[in-house]
Motif scaffolding. Sequence first.
Motif, mmCIF file in Angstrom:
data_model
loop_
_atom_site.group_PDB
_atom_site.id
_atom_site.type_symbol
_atom_site.label_atom_id
_atom_site.label_comp_id
_atom_site.label_asym_id
_atom_site.label_seq_id
_atom_site.Cartn_x
_atom_site.Cartn_y
_atom_site.Cartn_z
ATOM 1 N N GLY A 147 0.828 -1.126 0.021
ATOM 2 C CA GLY A 147 -0.055 -0.148 0.115
ATOM 3 C C GLY A 147 0.781 1.235 0.055
ATOM 4 O O GLY A 147 1.953 1.365 0.228
ATOM 5 N N LEU A 148 0.229 2.438 -0.307
ATOM 6 C CA LEU A 148 0.827 3.693 -0.309
ATOM 7 C C LEU A 148 -0.077 4.823 0.546
ATOM 8 O O LEU A 148 -1.422 4.571 0.776
ATOM 9 N N THR A 149 0.547 5.123 1.563
ATOM 10 C CA THR A 149 0.106 6.187 2.319
ATOM 11 C C THR A 149 0.744 7.540 2.417
ATOM 12 O O THR A 149 1.748 7.697 2.357
ATOM 13 N N LYS A 150 -0.160 8.671 2.609
ATOM 14 C CA LYS A 150 0.475 9.999 2.451
ATOM 15 C C LYS A 150 0.940 10.287 3.792
ATOM 16 O O LYS A 150 1.705 11.247 3.830
ATOM 17 N N LYS A 151 0.405 9.736 4.812
ATOM 18 C CA LYS A 151 1.068 10.063 6.063
ATOM 19 C C LYS A 151 2.482 9.352 6.452
ATOM 20 O O LYS A 151 2.988 8.645 5.412
ATOM 21 N N ARG A 152 3.324 9.825 7.397
ATOM 22 C CA ARG A 152 4.284 9.253 7.759
ATOM 23 C C ARG A 152 5.472 9.362 6.625
ATOM 24 O O ARG A 152 5.911 8.221 6.210
ATOM 25 N N ARG A 153 5.462 10.431 5.893
ATOM 26 C CA ARG A 153 6.651 10.610 4.923
ATOM 27 C C ARG A 153 6.435 9.882 3.762
ATOM 28 O O ARG A 153 7.300 9.694 3.013
ATOM 29 N N ARG A 154 5.027 9.725 3.414
ATOM 30 C CA ARG A 154 5.044 8.961 1.977
ATOM 31 C C ARG A 154 5.754 7.756 1.896
ATOM 32 O O ARG A 154 6.175 7.442 0.915
ATOM 33 N N THR A 155 5.352 6.671 2.746
ATOM 34 C CA THR A 155 6.018 5.665 2.817
ATOM 35 C C THR A 155 5.165 4.372 1.995
ATOM 36 O O THR A 155 4.012 4.680 1.519
ATOM 37 N N ILE A 156 5.855 3.174 1.990
ATOM 38 C CA ILE A 156 5.222 2.043 1.252
ATOM 39 C C ILE A 156 4.804 1.138 2.476
ATOM 40 O O ILE A 156 5.780 0.613 3.066
ATOM 41 N N SER A 157 3.597 0.937 2.593
ATOM 42 C CA SER A 157 3.120 -0.208 3.481
ATOM 43 C C SER A 157 3.350 -1.637 2.980
ATOM 44 O O SER A 157 3.134 -1.770 1.952
ATOM 45 N N LEU A 158 3.851 -2.853 3.590
ATOM 46 C CA LEU A 158 4.102 -3.811 3.386
ATOM 47 C C LEU A 158 3.920 -4.896 4.352
ATOM 48 O O LEU A 158 4.835 -5.366 4.913
ATOM 49 N N PRO A 159 2.768 -5.313 4.273
ATOM 50 C CA PRO A 159 2.660 -6.419 5.548
ATOM 51 C C PRO A 159 2.806 -7.795 5.157
ATOM 52 O O PRO A 159 2.517 -8.389 3.986
ATOM 53 N N LEU A 160 4.078 -8.464 5.733
ATOM 54 C CA LEU A 160 4.471 -9.753 5.320
ATOM 55 C C LEU A 160 4.012 -10.871 6.240
ATOM 56 O O LEU A 160 4.617 -12.085 6.099
ATOM 57 N N GLY A 161 3.264 -10.551 7.327
ATOM 58 C CA GLY A 161 2.931 -11.528 8.342
ATOM 59 C C GLY A 161 3.994 -11.700 9.373
ATOM 60 O O GLY A 161 5.033 -11.070 9.249
ATOM 61 N N GLU A 162 3.690 -12.210 10.409
ATOM 62 C CA GLU A 162 4.501 -12.608 11.384
ATOM 63 C C GLU A 162 5.749 -13.518 11.406
ATOM 64 O O GLU A 162 6.680 -13.186 11.966
ATOM 65 N N ASN A 163 5.751 -14.262 10.458
ATOM 66 C CA ASN A 163 6.739 -15.200 10.414
ATOM 67 C C ASN A 163 7.646 -15.035 9.137
ATOM 68 O O ASN A 163 7.994 -16.124 8.382
ATOM 69 N N PHE A 164 7.757 -13.738 8.720
ATOM 70 C CA PHE A 164 8.717 -13.681 7.585
ATOM 71 C C PHE A 164 10.040 -13.715 7.875
ATOM 72 O O PHE A 164 10.651 -13.845 8.916
ATOM 73 N N GLU A 165 10.860 -13.945 6.741
ATOM 74 C CA GLU A 165 12.076 -14.268 6.702
ATOM 75 C C GLU A 165 12.889 -13.283 5.694
ATOM 76 O O GLU A 165 12.398 -12.545 4.957
ATOM 77 N N PRO A 166 14.181 -12.957 6.135
ATOM 78 C CA PRO A 166 15.005 -12.170 5.228
ATOM 79 C C PRO A 166 14.885 -12.395 3.898
ATOM 80 O O PRO A 166 14.867 -11.450 2.983
ATOM 81 N N GLU A 167 14.903 -13.586 3.232
ATOM 82 C CA GLU A 167 14.834 -13.793 1.917
ATOM 83 C C GLU A 167 13.536 -13.374 1.433
ATOM 84 O O GLU A 167 13.241 -12.831 0.568
ATOM 85 N N GLN A 168 12.182 -13.538 2.258
ATOM 86 C CA GLN A 168 10.953 -12.891 1.566
ATOM 87 C C GLN A 168 11.130 -11.356 1.680
ATOM 88 O O GLN A 168 10.474 -10.873 0.681
ATOM 89 N N VAL A 169 11.806 -10.824 2.676
ATOM 90 C CA VAL A 169 11.694 -9.317 2.477
ATOM 91 C C VAL A 169 12.700 -8.982 0.990
ATOM 92 O O VAL A 169 12.149 -7.871 0.255
ATOM 93 N N LEU A 170 13.668 -9.732 0.774
ATOM 94 C CA LEU A 170 14.592 -9.475 -0.426
ATOM 95 C C LEU A 170 13.615 -9.598 -1.657
ATOM 96 O O LEU A 170 13.580 -8.663 -2.544
ATOM 97 N N HIS A 171 12.900 -10.927 -1.664
ATOM 98 C CA HIS A 171 12.169 -11.216 -2.947
ATOM 99 C C HIS A 171 11.276 -9.782 -3.139
ATOM 100 O O HIS A 171 10.908 -9.587 -4.295
ATOM 101 N N THR A 172 10.428 -9.625 -1.971
ATOM 102 C CA THR A 172 9.381 -8.757 -2.211
ATOM 103 C C THR A 172 9.907 -7.340 -2.581
ATOM 104 O O THR A 172 9.300 -6.559 -3.390
ATOM 105 N N ALA A 173 11.129 -7.087 -2.006
ATOM 106 C CA ALA A 173 11.646 -5.578 -2.284
ATOM 107 C C ALA A 173 12.026 -5.520 -3.513
ATOM 108 O O ALA A 173 11.874 -4.406 -4.224
#
Length: 293
Positions: free
Chosen positions: A226-252
């Motif tokens: 998601g995109l939000t105008k608040k908080r310096r116009r950031t990208i929201s990205l819920p990956l769930g509670e059990n995410f791994e760094p590999e998932q962060v890399l793939h998604t990013a």
Amino acid sequence: MPQLKVVCLAHPATWAGSGNPEETQRKFLSLKPSSASWVNLKEQRGKRVGIYNVGSLTRKGFAYALMVDESEVNPEHKSLERILQEDGCLTDTVEVQQPVPRASKAVLVFDFADGLCYVYTPGTPTPEESVVDVVRKVGRDIGIPCRGPKVFEWSEDFAVEMTDVARSRGFSPYRVRADLETVKVTAEGDLMNNPDWKKLEGALESDKWSALAYVRSKEEGMFVFGLTKKRRRTISLPLGENFEPEQVLHTAIEMREMLERTLGQDIRQCLFPEPITTLTNFKSVDHKGMQQR
């Protein structure tokens, strides 16, 4: 709110001569508690910040670090016991809890080939100044250029084009919040196939929206951002509670591809548009509404 930030460590031309990515990765993985970028638990509570773990990723030239940041203790944040004590409803046998500093966690994924750092905060957003400070310390620890890192932020008109790019990659608008003069509207669900939503869809193009969310479902799972105008116009990205760094890399990486397609240029050139004669791998493309830091 879970967020993703993209940090460019240095001007691409400067980074191009910073050495072998795999050698940089090796130096990074050798960081230890005595390193300047490592969190020091002996420092004053409320001021402790730094990385506390490093690891490699499957892609060559990539590695990750876990980072923690601590806010100053706020004595006005009362514990439950303190409230009961002030109202005379606590026995002397119960200990009154003292205020503790709030801590936040972030996952830093470094791309040592392109000089980028993807910062994912799964909970309370880590202050941007803390991230930049830690990235600079990492640079000094392993000898890479990180003197003037810049953080990507999108402009308001960016969201309209981003929506088209997201749709082309199989995403559908899932949630929209908009401020329409005297009313606030929240739409959620299958917006693409809802004729009633079509009547309000102009809110997106009229800059009346305040938050957008997109979803794509595949066999390997659901991808939401998601995109939000608040908080310096950031990208929201819920990956769930059990995410791994590999998932962060793939998604990013996929997020970067969509951002760059929307921008029409490399995100590094967008953050560092200043021409340098040694910058031969980038073309001069019109700047599309980026805000610089």
